[in-house]
Motif scaffolding. Structure first.
Motif, short mmCIF file in Angstrom:
data_model
loop_
_atom_site.label_atom_id
_atom_site.label_comp_id
_atom_site.label_asym_id
_atom_site.label_seq_id
_atom_site.Cartn_x
_atom_site.Cartn_y
_atom_site.Cartn_z
N SER A 35 1.69 -14.47 0.83
CA SER A 35 1.56 -14.56 -0.61
C SER A 35 2.67 -13.83 -1.36
CB SER A 35 0.20 -14.01 -1.04
OG SER A 35 -0.84 -14.64 -0.35
N SER A 36 2.70 -14.06 -2.68
CA SER A 36 3.61 -13.35 -3.57
C SER A 36 3.00 -12.00 -3.93
CB SER A 36 3.88 -14.18 -4.82
OG SER A 36 4.52 -15.38 -4.48
N LEU A 37 3.85 -11.10 -4.44
CA LEU A 37 3.43 -9.73 -4.70
C LEU A 37 3.56 -9.40 -6.18
CD1 LEU A 37 5.10 -7.86 -1.70
CD2 LEU A 37 2.78 -8.76 -1.85
N ASN A 38 2.51 -8.84 -6.74
CA ASN A 38 2.50 -8.42 -8.14
C ASN A 38 2.66 -6.90 -8.20
OD1 ASN A 38 2.31 -9.06 -10.91
ND2 ASN A 38 0.18 -8.39 -10.95
N TYR A 39 3.61 -6.45 -9.00
CA TYR A 39 3.88 -5.01 -9.11
C TYR A 39 2.63 -4.26 -9.59
CZ TYR A 39 5.55 -0.68 -11.32
OH TYR A 39 5.71 0.61 -11.70
N TYR A 40 2.30 -3.17 -8.88
CA TYR A 40 1.18 -2.33 -9.29
C TYR A 40 1.62 -0.89 -9.59
CZ TYR A 40 -3.49 -0.25 -9.37
OH TYR A 40 -4.64 0.40 -9.75
N PHE A 85 1.94 -3.01 -4.23
CA PHE A 85 1.89 -4.35 -4.82
C PHE A 85 0.54 -4.99 -4.48
CE2 PHE A 85 6.32 -3.49 -3.88
CZ PHE A 85 6.99 -3.90 -5.01
N THR A 86 -0.04 -5.68 -5.44
CA THR A 86 -1.24 -6.48 -5.15
C THR A 86 -0.81 -7.90 -4.82
OG1 THR A 86 -1.52 -6.93 -7.51
CG2 THR A 86 -2.78 -5.10 -6.57
N VAL A 87 -1.71 -8.61 -4.15
CA VAL A 87 -1.40 -9.96 -3.66
C VAL A 87 -1.78 -11.01 -4.70
CG1 VAL A 87 -2.05 -11.69 -1.94
CG2 VAL A 87 -1.63 -9.32 -1.24
N ILE A 88 -0.87 -11.95 -4.93
CA ILE A 88 -1.18 -13.15 -5.71
C ILE A 88 -1.08 -14.34 -4.77
CG2 ILE A 88 -0.64 -14.53 -7.73
CD1 ILE A 88 0.86 -12.25 -8.88
N ASP A 89 -2.13 -15.12 -4.71
CA ASP A 89 -2.14 -16.28 -3.81
C ASP A 89 -1.78 -17.53 -4.59
OD1 ASP A 89 -2.43 -18.03 -1.77
OD2 ASP A 89 -4.62 -18.00 -1.75
#
Length: 751
Positions: A55-60, A219-223
């Motif tokens: 998956s892609s990664l969202n900045y946390y 980073f949190t996961v974005i699917d």
């Protein structure tokens, strides 16, 4: 869905792998306010950092440890990451150094970040803890930890610790390197109970010093599981938009995805998240269209319904509409079309055609009959079905005659075989050996091989022997091994294919033997063996020069292009590799070994679901993952062959830092030096621009998403240009140094 912005001052960041060469970032109104944006910045990353499962990664969160209040960002950070300071608490001591820290591990953190670290104030403290809370609490996340030892340790000093996440050890007995940055991460995402996370660095029993850390990223996961609309469809619909000057407000971003924001007038097939959506319906009724019916409509290959009614379209009804296999409904009523409706369109079965309200539009006999039952003369509505019925009877009789003729000639096949057409671009399609295919007896096989005297090679199917037919024509005889479990099935498939295909770049079948358990395939003889033998040096002799390698690549590609484009249904080789590329005495190239080949038996199908078959290293990862076979699976395998021709490296080499050739080349490309990739045996005797072009082409063939790979026809065109350029060079010339920056779209994967 990436993020919901609900404040007027926010900074969002995502690490994302684009599946195509375009990217749409859309701002969608969710309330009463109008969306706005100040800046959008894109930063390319190398492909071997921030690895995840998919998956892609969202900045946390991203921080370094400092008593300063200043962020560290570009130009200190080459990737323009923003590092926010995290002040040490009363239990932490800040370590600093004025010495240079080696940060060149791919992540390339700024010196100002890695020159500082925190460690417990009390040297006897065993644990350094960093807690955080995730929202929503069910979020999956990745943590990247950056370490470098900043103190010069004495002989009796040791710093060693375990890294644990919520009590589970992720890295055991770790010791930071002095003034050398290292990054710790897990390839699988983590999850915390209730979103409460606790990172602990726990001192081991043999350590004399407490743990330390320099920087942390979360980073949190974005699917993004839904694929983008098929790239060819996007190009087609945008060309239609441009042709007619359409300015519909919601014709922005991806046409089909997300479904909630589907373009007005479109319907898409996006039920299967593993396949790119395609456009199935286009409604441009009452849209003020002028001019002719746009040719680019034919590029919407999955279109089922087309509504162009109540516009001011002129010109004729194009015949290409009849060639669109999926098209079931065409509404052209209320335009100003003229001329004769193509008979091919009128005779197309299952098509509902409405042409009412076009007074200048006619058929070859009288007025046109609307195929939805409206208008026209009654006698025409009777005549056309009668003609069609008579034609159908004649066609049926002819088909039956052909069926029985073919059945007599092809005893191995229980069904009438598919046909393969001849290319129409002037290329020769005749096989080298014109000997008529025939069935040989086993005693004839013994005679032609002189009782199996000379072995040419061995494979999974069996042993290949040298032979001759009538003491004149040299042949290679492949005998089925009794230990080959799939042998008969592959034998049957190969005979059936080679009995009907004829192309100068596919090995010719002289005949076969099927006598009890004695099975043999008799091919034309290829004096120079397979490509693998020449690249590996097993055959000895001179090194293949760059021009010869390009010629081999072109001719191999032409063979695959023939299977993909000129066979009905489409044929997929499924085992393209260097050992299945054969060379004759003039180094003319032919593809061989069609035992694993498959066709798409249903008209209009883009793939076939099948058990995975092929060779490790050459096998398309998407096919391996989904079991869905397309001709793009051959394109992937050919990309590997092309890399072998360029580099002369093994496809898989465990002693390399990157064991697979595609990953190795991808890593080497970041250095921008073509010499580090090209076979040193060429000694620089090549046109560097053609090598770069071949490398880029190979990497595009290896794109993880099959829809973004080129077709074999496109590959042939590109390689021919390379060969022409190399041929015109003449003589030897030194290789030029070329520095290029590669985006993620030409690398095998950013994961």
């Amino acid at each position: 869905m990436w993020i919901t912005v609900n404040t007027n001052d926010t900074h969002e960041e995502i690490l994302h792998v684009s599946r195509s060469n375009s990217l749409q970032v859309c701002l969608v109104k969710t309330g009463t306010s109008i969306p706005f944006i100040n800046t959008l910045e894109l930063r390319p990353l190398v492909d071997d950092i921030y690895p995840t499962e998919s998956s892609s990664l969202n900045y946390y969160f991203r921080a370094y440890f400092s008593d300063s209040s200043r962020n560290v960002e570009y130009p200190d950070d080459v990737y323009d990451r923003i590092w926010r300071p995290l002040s040490p608490n009363k239990e932490w001591a800040l370590l600093t150094t004025n010495l240079q820290v080696n940060t060149s591990n791919g992540y390339d953190l700024p010196q100002r970040v890695m020159a500082k670290a925190v460690t417990p104030v009390n040297a006897s403290t065993t644990t350094l803890e960093i807690p955080w809370t995730l929202k929503p609490p069910t979020s999956l996340f990745y943590v990247y930890l950056h370490f470098a030892e900043l103190q010069t340790l004495q002989a009796n000093e040791t710093r060693e610790f375990d890294v644990t996440m919520n009590g589970n050890v992720t890295h055991a007995s770790y010791s930071p390197k002095f003034l050398k940055m290292q990054t710790a991460f897990s390839r699988a995402p983590k999850q915390c109970d209730g979103g409460k996370c606790l990172l602990q660095l726990v001192k081991t029993s043999r350590s004399t010093l407490p743990p330390l850390i320099n920087a942390i990223e979360i980073f949190t996961v974005i699917d993004f599981s839904q694929l983008e609309t098929h790239e060819d469809e996007v190009v087609a619909i945008k060309n239609i938009q441009s042709t007619y000057g359409l300015s519909r407000i919601n014709w922005q971003g991806d046409p089909c995805v997300p479904k909630k924001f589907l373009w007005d007038g479109l319907n898409c097939n996006n039920s299967d998240v593993l396949m790119p959506p395609t456009i199935t319906s286009l409604n441009l009724s009452s849209s003020g269209l002028t001019g002719i019916i746009a040719l680019t409509i034919q590029n919407l290959t999955k279109l089922q319904e087309l509504d162009l009614s109540n516009n001011n379209l002129t010109g004729g009804v194009p015949e290409f509409l009849a060639d669109m296999k999926s098209l079931l409904v065409i509404n052209l009523r209320g335009n100003n079309l003229s001329g004769i409706v193509p008979q091919k369109l009128l005779e197309k079965k299952m098509l509902k055609l409405n042409i009412e309200g076009n007074p200048k539009l006619h058929c070859t006999v009288g007025l046109c009959v609307n195929k939805d039952g409206e208008g026209g003369k009654q006698k025409n509505s009777i005549t056309i079905p009668i003609v069609a019925s008579v034609a159908a009877v004649v066609a049926l009789i002819v088909a039956l005659v052909i069926f029985y003729v073919i059945r007599k000639k092809a005893p191995l096949n229980d069904e009438a075989p598919s046909s393969c057409m001849l290319p129409t671009d002037g290329r020769s399609s005749e096989p080298t050996i014109m000997t008529k295919n025939k069935k040989f007896t086993y005693s004839e096989v013994i005679t032609m091989t002189n009782n199996f005297q000379k072995i040419l090679g061995k494979g999974g199917f069996g042993t290949v022997y040298y032979g001759s037919v009538n003491s004149k024509t040299q042949v290679a005889v492949k005998m089925l091994s009794h230990s080959s479990s799939q042998g008969y099935k592959q034998f049957k498939a190969e005979v059936e294919l080679l009995l009907r295909v004829h192309h100068k770049n596919l090995v010719g079948l002289v005949g076969y033997c099927e006598e009890g358990d004695k099975l043999a395939l008799i091919y034309e003889y290829m004096a120079n063996g397979d490509l693998d033998g020449h690249m590996s040096g097993k055959r000895g002799g001179a090194i293949l020069n760059w021009g010869t390698r390009l010629k081999i690549a072109v001719e191999s590609a032409q063979g695959l292009e023939y299977l993909h484009n000129y066979c009905e249904p489409v044929m997929v080789h499924r085992d393209v590799k260097t050992t299945n590329i054969l060379l004759n005495e003039d180094f003319d190239t032919k593809l061989a070994d069609f035992g694993l080949s498959r066709s798409f038996p249903i008209e209009g199908e883009t793939h076939v679901s099948t058990v995975v078959a092929g060779t490790i290293g050459y096998l398309d990862p998407e096919y391996y993952r989904t079991n869905w076979l397309t001709e793009k699976s051959d394109v992937y395998s050919f990309g590997i062959v092309l890399l072998v021709l360029i580099t002369n490296q093994p496809v898989i080499e465990q002693n390399r830092q990157k064991s697979h050739i595609a990953e190795w080349v991808g890593a080497m490309l970041t250095k921008g030096d073509i010499k580090s990739i090209t076979d040193p045996n060429l000694h620089g005797d090549y046109d560097t621009s053609t090598v770069w072009k071949a490398v880029e082409l190979a990497m595009s063939c290896l794109n993880p998403a099959s829809v973004t790979r080129p077709t074999m026809s496109q590959v042939v065109v590109e390689l021919k240009e390379c060969l022409a350029s190399e041929s015109s060079r003449g003589g030897e010339s030194p290789s030029r140094e070329v520095i290029m920056t590669f985006g993620t779209e030409v690398n095998p994967t950013a994961r």
